[in-house]
Design a protein around this motif. Structure first.
Motif, PDB file in Angstrom:
ATOM      1  N   ASP A  45     -85.934 -42.258  33.804  1.00 28.81           N
ATOM      2  CA  ASP A  45     -87.027 -42.028  34.757  1.00 28.81           C
ATOM      3  C   ASP A  45     -86.619 -42.562  36.126  1.00 28.81           C
ATOM      4  OD1 ASP A  45     -89.371 -41.553  36.053  1.00 28.81           O
ATOM      5  OD2 ASP A  45     -90.639 -42.773  34.747  1.00 28.81           O
ATOM      6  N   PRO A  46     -85.865 -41.770  36.906  1.00 23.74           N
ATOM      7  CA  PRO A  46     -85.384 -42.215  38.218  1.00 23.74           C
ATOM      8  C   PRO A  46     -86.494 -42.612  39.179  1.00 23.74           C
ATOM      9  CG  PRO A  46     -84.257 -40.207  37.526  1.00 23.74           C
ATOM     10  CD  PRO A  46     -85.393 -40.417  36.573  1.00 23.74           C
ATOM     11  N   ARG A  47     -87.702 -42.124  38.961  1.00 25.04           N
ATOM     12  CA  ARG A  47     -88.812 -42.472  39.864  1.00 25.04           C
ATOM     13  C   ARG A  47     -89.074 -43.966  39.864  1.00 25.04           C
ATOM     14  NH1 ARG A  47     -94.021 -39.444  38.388  1.00 25.04           N
ATOM     15  NH2 ARG A  47     -93.501 -40.495  36.435  1.00 25.04           N
ATOM     16  N   ARG A  48     -88.764 -44.629  38.773  1.00 25.62           N
ATOM     17  CA  ARG A  48     -88.976 -46.084  38.719  1.00 25.62           C
ATOM     18  C   ARG A  48     -88.036 -46.800  39.682  1.00 25.62           C
ATOM     19  NH1 ARG A  48     -91.896 -47.795  33.916  1.00 25.62           N
ATOM     20  NH2 ARG A  48     -92.585 -45.930  32.805  1.00 25.62           N
ATOM     21  N   ASP A  55     -91.099 -50.982  46.701  1.00 22.38           N
ATOM     22  CA  ASP A  55     -91.783 -52.264  46.539  1.00 22.38           C
ATOM     23  C   ASP A  55     -90.998 -53.428  47.142  1.00 22.38           C
ATOM     24  OD1 ASP A  55     -93.777 -50.952  45.182  1.00 22.38           O
ATOM     25  OD2 ASP A  55     -93.067 -51.524  43.183  1.00 22.38           O
ATOM     26  N   HIS A  56     -89.672 -53.375  47.012  1.00 17.52           N
ATOM     27  CA  HIS A  56     -88.873 -54.550  47.376  1.00 17.52           C
ATOM     28  C   HIS A  56     -88.012 -54.366  48.619  1.00 17.52           C
ATOM     29  CE1 HIS A  56     -89.935 -56.650  43.650  1.00 17.52           C
ATOM     30  NE2 HIS A  56     -89.776 -55.497  43.043  1.00 17.52           N
ATOM     31  N   PHE A  98     -91.002 -50.344  26.774  1.00 21.05           N
ATOM     32  CA  PHE A  98     -90.780 -50.691  28.171  1.00 21.05           C
ATOM     33  C   PHE A  98     -91.313 -49.604  29.107  1.00 21.05           C
ATOM     34  CE2 PHE A  98     -87.988 -50.794  31.984  1.00 21.05           C
ATOM     35  CZ  PHE A  98     -88.335 -52.057  32.446  1.00 21.05           C
ATOM     36  N   LEU A  99     -91.083 -48.341  28.754  1.00 21.43           N
ATOM     37  CA  LEU A  99     -91.529 -47.230  29.585  1.00 21.43           C
ATOM     38  C   LEU A  99     -92.940 -46.760  29.250  1.00 21.43           C
ATOM     39  CD1 LEU A  99     -88.310 -44.978  29.599  1.00 21.43           C
ATOM     40  CD2 LEU A  99     -89.038 -46.622  31.339  1.00 21.43           C
ATOM     41  N   ASP A 100     -93.474 -47.225  28.114  1.00 18.68           N
ATOM     42  CA  ASP A 100     -94.766 -46.765  27.614  1.00 18.68           C
ATOM     43  C   ASP A 100     -94.751 -45.249  27.437  1.00 18.68           C
ATOM     44  OD1 ASP A 100     -97.350 -47.039  26.656  1.00 18.68           O
ATOM     45  OD2 ASP A 100     -98.275 -46.903  28.643  1.00 18.68           O
TER      46      ASP A 100
END
Length: 307
Positions: A45-48, A55-56, A98-100
């Motif tokens: 999931d590259p969007r993460r 965010d950082h 972890f990814l749900d």
């Protein structure tokens, strides 16, 4: 017409209790498990990764482009009994949590090598990757969201994608390697939630072009003292075996001048089960039982290129 059943063993939806238990029993591999979770999440999931950058670091960063075209390929290499196949078939349980998201485990049948007829292996490998493309595409929505992740495990990978530099290699085998590389390249560009895991006892036998494509290579070795202690402490929990005895077992199961140390499976599938079997049904397992077995049992021989 080639069907899913011709190409793969029955597909398993993860997390699944038996494989999650197997994952948890693989103690002493915490660093490997953590790295594997991160690597798999980035590919699935590259969007993460994009969200992390926002965010950082306030948005897009140059380093993100380095992840864009990575092939969704992991190589698990190591001696027999080192836990690589067990982890390959169970880490999806942790990834699912972890990814749900649901994770589907596909295991390629070695029969995919075919019977040696010209073009057969190429066709079978092409069919396997075409199927993974199809299920991967169905697992994404129109906005790039991921609904599920697919993991394809290829055990004994050196039998399928051995180096094309081998002089005695048959033309059909070379064509099969070419087809496998083409399949990996096609997945790299498709950006679908599919991860391919190759397991091998002979890392040097894999084709160099395949190794260059691997997003990550995980090397598995026989457990060291700390790992053997963790494995034994977990496996012997509830039997009343003291810490001093476990310490002696750690020493007895380590490498010596004339033999290698025990593998993970030597400890969990041979030593401890043998002690339980010998005590059943008339008496409890004792430390003396375990120490005697540890001295008597020979660890699994180290795998060599000639094996």
């Amino acid at each position: 017409m080639t069907t899913q059943d011709d190409l793969f063993h029955p597909v398993v939806e993860l997390p699944e209790p038996t494989r999650y238990d197997r994952y948890r029993r693989l103690v002493g591999l915490d660093d490997t498990k953590l790295r594997l979770r991160k690597e798999a999440a980035l590919l699935a999931d590259p969007r993460r990764l994009q969200q992390w950058a926002a965010d950082h670091h306030g948005g897009d960063i140059a380093a993100l482009t380095l992840f864009a075209d990575r092939a969704p390929l992991f190589v698990f290499a190591g001696d027999v009994g080192s836990g690589k196949s067990a982890l390959a078939e169970s880490f999806g349980c942790d990834l699912a949590d972890f990814l749900d998201l649901p994770v589907y485990l596909y295991r390629l049948k070695l029969a995919t090598r075919g019977s040696g007829m010209v073009g057969e292996m190429t066709s079978l490998i092409g069919g396997a990757f075409a199927h993974m493309h199809t299920v991967g595409a169905r697992a994404t929505d129109t906005r790039g969201g991921v609904r599920s992740v697919q993991i394809l495990v290829v055990d004994e990978a050196d039998a399928l994608v051995q180096s094309r530099e081998a002089q005695q290699m048959h033309h059909e085998d070379r064509a099969g390697v070419d087809a496998f590389l083409a399949g990996i390249d096609s997945l790299a560009g498709a950006r679908v939630p599919v991860i391919v895991v190759l397991c091998t006892n002979r890392l040097s036998a894999l084709d160099p072009a395949l190794m260059r494509r691997a997003a990550a290579t995980f090397t598995f070795t026989r457990p060291d003292d700390q790992q053997r202690h963790a494995v034994l402490a977990q496996a012997l929990d509830g039997l009343g075996i003291g810490t001093a005895t476990i310490g002696k077992l750690v020493a007895l199961t380590g490498p010596t001048a004339d033999r290698p140390g025990y593998t993970f499976s030597d400890l969990t599938q041979r030593l401890v089960p043998a002690a339980v079997r010998d005590a059943f049904p008339d008496r409890p397992v004792t430390g003396e039982d375990l120490l005697a077995l540890a001295e008597a049992l020979r660890p699994t021989p180290v795998f060599t290129e000639e094996n």
